[in-house]
Design an enzyme around this catalytic site. Structure first.
Site, PDB file in Angstrom:
ATOM      1  N   LEU A   9      67.152  22.725  66.705  1.00 30.92           N
ATOM      2  CA  LEU A   9      66.756  23.959  66.032  1.00 30.92           C
ATOM      3  C   LEU A   9      66.354  25.030  67.043  1.00 30.92           C
ATOM      4  O   LEU A   9      66.393  26.220  66.751  1.00 30.92           O
ATOM      5  CB  LEU A   9      65.593  23.670  65.077  1.00 30.92           C
ATOM      6  CG  LEU A   9      65.319  24.663  63.952  1.00 30.92           C
ATOM      7  CD1 LEU A   9      66.553  24.854  63.081  1.00 30.92           C
ATOM      8  CD2 LEU A   9      64.136  24.189  63.113  1.00 30.92           C
ATOM      9  N   GLY A  10      65.962  24.598  68.263  1.00 33.79           N
ATOM     10  CA  GLY A  10      65.556  25.564  69.280  1.00 33.79           C
ATOM     11  C   GLY A  10      64.140  26.055  69.085  1.00 33.79           C
ATOM     12  O   GLY A  10      63.866  27.258  69.143  1.00 33.79           O
TER      13      GLY A  10
ATOM     14  N   ASP B 281      70.365   3.763  71.295  1.00 31.81           N
ATOM     15  CA  ASP B 281      70.576   2.368  71.710  1.00 31.81           C
ATOM     16  C   ASP B 281      71.760   1.725  70.985  1.00 31.81           C
ATOM     17  O   ASP B 281      71.721   0.547  70.636  1.00 31.81           O
ATOM     18  CB  ASP B 281      69.310   1.542  71.487  1.00 31.81           C
ATOM     19  CG  ASP B 281      69.307   0.273  72.339  1.00 31.81           C
ATOM     20  OD1 ASP B 281      70.060   0.218  73.330  1.00 31.81           O
ATOM     21  OD2 ASP B 281      68.564  -0.673  72.004  1.00 31.81           O
TER      22      ASP B 281
ATOM     23  N   HIS C 196      71.394  -1.241  75.462  1.00 29.08           N
ATOM     24  CA  HIS C 196      70.685  -1.965  76.527  1.00 29.08           C
ATOM     25  C   HIS C 196      71.269  -3.354  76.774  1.00 29.08           C
ATOM     26  O   HIS C 196      70.982  -3.964  77.803  1.00 29.08           O
ATOM     27  CB  HIS C 196      69.182  -2.059  76.202  1.00 29.08           C
ATOM     28  CG  HIS C 196      68.830  -3.060  75.144  1.00 29.08           C
ATOM     29  ND1 HIS C 196      68.613  -2.722  73.830  1.00 29.08           N
ATOM     30  CD2 HIS C 196      68.636  -4.396  75.202  1.00 29.08           C
ATOM     31  CE1 HIS C 196      68.296  -3.785  73.137  1.00 29.08           C
ATOM     32  NE2 HIS C 196      68.308  -4.828  73.941  1.00 29.08           N
TER      33      HIS C 196
ATOM     34  N   GLY D 193      67.816 -11.899  72.746  1.00 33.08           N
ATOM     35  CA  GLY D 193      69.152 -12.418  72.466  1.00 33.08           C
ATOM     36  C   GLY D 193      69.649 -12.007  71.097  1.00 33.08           C
ATOM     37  O   GLY D 193      70.850 -12.009  70.839  1.00 33.08           O
ATOM     38  N   ASN D 194      68.712 -11.635  70.197  1.00 29.39           N
ATOM     39  CA  ASN D 194      69.095 -11.114  68.886  1.00 29.39           C
ATOM     40  C   ASN D 194      69.587  -9.669  68.976  1.00 29.39           C
ATOM     41  O   ASN D 194      70.209  -9.161  68.042  1.00 29.39           O
ATOM     42  CB  ASN D 194      67.921 -11.148  67.908  1.00 29.39           C
ATOM     43  CG  ASN D 194      67.851 -12.422  67.101  1.00 29.39           C
ATOM     44  OD1 ASN D 194      66.898 -13.173  67.208  1.00 29.39           O
ATOM     45  ND2 ASN D 194      68.870 -12.686  66.289  1.00 29.39           N
ATOM     46  N   SER D 195      69.286  -8.999  70.082  1.00 27.96           N
ATOM     47  CA  SER D 195      69.637  -7.584  70.231  1.00 27.96           C
ATOM     48  C   SER D 195      71.138  -7.384  70.028  1.00 27.96           C
ATOM     49  O   SER D 195      71.953  -8.076  70.635  1.00 27.96           O
ATOM     50  CB  SER D 195      69.246  -7.085  71.612  1.00 27.96           C
ATOM     51  OG  SER D 195      67.849  -7.088  71.767  1.00 27.96           O
TER      52      SER D 195
ATOM     53  N   THR E 241      67.565  -4.506  67.102  1.00 25.02           N
ATOM     54  CA  THR E 241      67.435  -3.898  68.419  1.00 25.02           C
ATOM     55  C   THR E 241      66.167  -4.274  69.159  1.00 25.02           C
ATOM     56  O   THR E 241      66.155  -4.267  70.385  1.00 25.02           O
ATOM     57  CB  THR E 241      67.514  -2.359  68.315  1.00 25.02           C
ATOM     58  OG1 THR E 241      67.583  -1.796  69.621  1.00 25.02           O
ATOM     59  CG2 THR E 241      66.303  -1.795  67.603  1.00 25.02           C
ATOM     60  N   ALA E 242      65.086  -4.589  68.470  1.00 26.86           N
ATOM     61  CA  ALA E 242      63.834  -4.813  69.203  1.00 26.86           C
ATOM     62  C   ALA E 242      62.868  -5.620  68.379  1.00 26.86           C
ATOM     63  O   ALA E 242      62.907  -5.627  67.148  1.00 26.86           O
ATOM     64  CB  ALA E 242      63.190  -3.471  69.571  1.00 26.86           C
TER      65      ALA E 242
END
Length: 480
Positions: free
Chosen positions: A294-295, A162, A132, A234-236, A252-253
């Site tokens: 796995l379906g 991400d 992102h 800004g740390n992302s 990330t968040a």
């Protein structure tokens, strides 16, 4: 001029010393007598020796614990990432007719954003960051800790986790070694390094609050490290490091119901280094990420279903559909089976089970611990690849790429798949299908996720009609 005393008025030094000693002895004697009178005779205890207070260290920093030596080695590997995106803005919005009629009213605007990144390979110049952070960017620049600004080349990204990978000129770079994030424990000390709000090379510290976190809104496959180290906008893309200076996660968040303006509340999340390294290897080798499936379709065991099945709520997931020809069918799974553990990991929800499959590569082997009619069983299964392109589904969908529905939409009760790309001049594009469209239903059959969507095309429909959701509105789309 200093005052002077005459010999007649100067106090005699021997007399002063005698008076001082007498006063001190008198105080000591009085204290000793009081303690002797107030204590039983048989319980006389020798007075403890007086401990000298050690002097405060002066100029000796080695005697104080500090993260500075580790940070001096680690911080040069954390970079600032700045992006620019050119957007054409028209007063008529996205209406193609009016945009063509009045092109002079369309203006170009440049959006800029800031984030962080981590150099993980100095010889090749590879930099990890968040998807992102660089999503939709036309230009990406990386600023090193020594002030150098370098143009970055996009290698690839995986929106579902991400993670994004870039490459910069490999000259005098410092890389951060990767730790084995599977060894992290709750309570381990960690440090977050990044560029929050544009303040370069900012460090915050905390502990690992939890591991294996999921169910964050708006994120795809999840297996987060939770930390109380401050993570702000800004740390992302920045680094979460251990006390050895090794990378344990990609920040990330941060989670705050009141938004970023409310400040940090100690709920930060990072992508484990092991997962980031796996995504990076696939992007380098294949240019894309291959995922296992796995379906099988599963359902949470809520209180009502738990009573019907005579099990505890949240004690696994119940199988509601086994896709024909899937790994699940070959493994012997049946509708009504309750999947409780996979490779020893407890499964508490269908979302956890989906994460577990999607975060592993095809051909990964699983051991399923299930309940069937109240009897415990173990089944061995092997994941198969989860294709995303429409070429192998139906000729009418050639050039279309699909992805799992974003978690933010799933939390609103939606089910289906998302269109991630549509090739220009393809049949679907000419019919009006667009990227980011959500396919809620199709004439091919019932489905709830990408695996069942693909399975629904086992019998080719005579007419391909898609029910889509776009910008809050629903409609039907015929693909000729």
């Amino acid at each position: 001029m200093s005052p002077r005393f005459s010999s007649a008025h100067r106090p005699a030094l021997p007399m002063l010393l005698a008076l001082t000693l007498a006063a001190g002895f008198g105080g000591f004697a009085a204290t000793f007598l009081r303690s002797g009178l107030s204590s039983p005779a048989e319980a006389q205890v020798a007075a403890p020796p007086m401990l000298a207070t050690p002097p405060a260290p002066v100029g000796n920093r080695q005697s104080l614990p500090s993260l500075a030596p580790m940070l001096e080695r680690s911080m040069p590997a954390v970079v600032s990432v700045s992006t620019q995106q050119r957007i054409r803005v028209s007063p008529f919005g996205n209406d193609p007719i009016f945009r063509r009629m009045f092109p002079e009213l369309t203006q170009e605007r440049i959006n800029e954003s800031l984030g962080s990144g981590v150099i993980v390979d100095a010889s090749q110049g590879y930099v990890l960051t968040n998807h992102h952070v660089i999503e939709g960017a036309d230009d990406v620049a990386v600023t090193l800790s020594d002030g150098r600004k370098l143009k970055a080349r996009f290698i690839g990204s995986d929106p579902d986790t991400d993670i994004a990978l870039m490459k910069i000129p490999a000259e005098n770079l410092t890389a951060m070694p990767l730790a084995d994030s599977s060894l992290l424990r709750v309570g381990d000390f960690v440090v977050a390094i990044g560029n929050p709000f544009g303040f370069n090379q900012t460090v915050t510290s905390g502990i690992v609050s939890a591991v294996g976190r999921s169910n964050l809104p708006g994120v795809g496959f999840q297996n987060f490290i939770q930390t109380d180290a401050s993570i702000n906008p800004g740390n992302s893309g920045g680094a979460l490091v251990d006390l050895n200076g090794h990378l344990v996660g990609i920040n990330t968040a941060s989670f705050n119901l009141q938004g970023s303006q409310a400040g940090n509340i100690g709920l930060g999340f990072a992508i484990p280094a092991n997962l980031a390294a796996s995504i990076m290897r696939q992007l380098i080798e294949n240019g894309q990420v291959r995922r296992g499936t796995l379906g099988v379709e599963t359902q949470d065991i809520d209180a009502r279903l738990a009573r019907a099945l005579d099990v505890e709520a949240g004690s696994g997931v119940v199988v509601v559909r086994v896709i024909a020809g899937s790994s699940a069918e070959r493994a012997g799974l049946e509708v009504g089976d309750i999947i409780r553990h996979v490779n020893g990991q407890r499964i508490g929800s269908a979302e956890e089970f989906r994460n577990l499959q999607g975060l592993q590569a095809p051909d990964a082997r699983l051991v399923l611990e299930i309940l069937r009619n109240g009897r415990p069983l173990k089944l061995a299964a092997e994941l198969q690849e989860q294709p995303r392109d429409g070429d192998s589904l139906d000729a009418r969908l050639s050039g279309v790429t699909f992805g799992e529905l974003p978690e933010s939409l799933r939390r609103q009760g939606a089910s289906g798949v998302q269109v991630t790309a549509v090739a220009a001049n393809s049949r679907a594009a000419r019919a009006g299908l667009r990227p980011n469209d959500v396919i809620l239903a199709a004439s091919s059959g019932e489905f709830t996720d990408l695996a069942s969507f693909r399975a629904s095309f086992r019998n080719t429909p005579q007419q391909l009609v898609l029910r889509i959701w776009r910008d809050g509105q629903r409609g039907q789309l015929l693909i000729p």
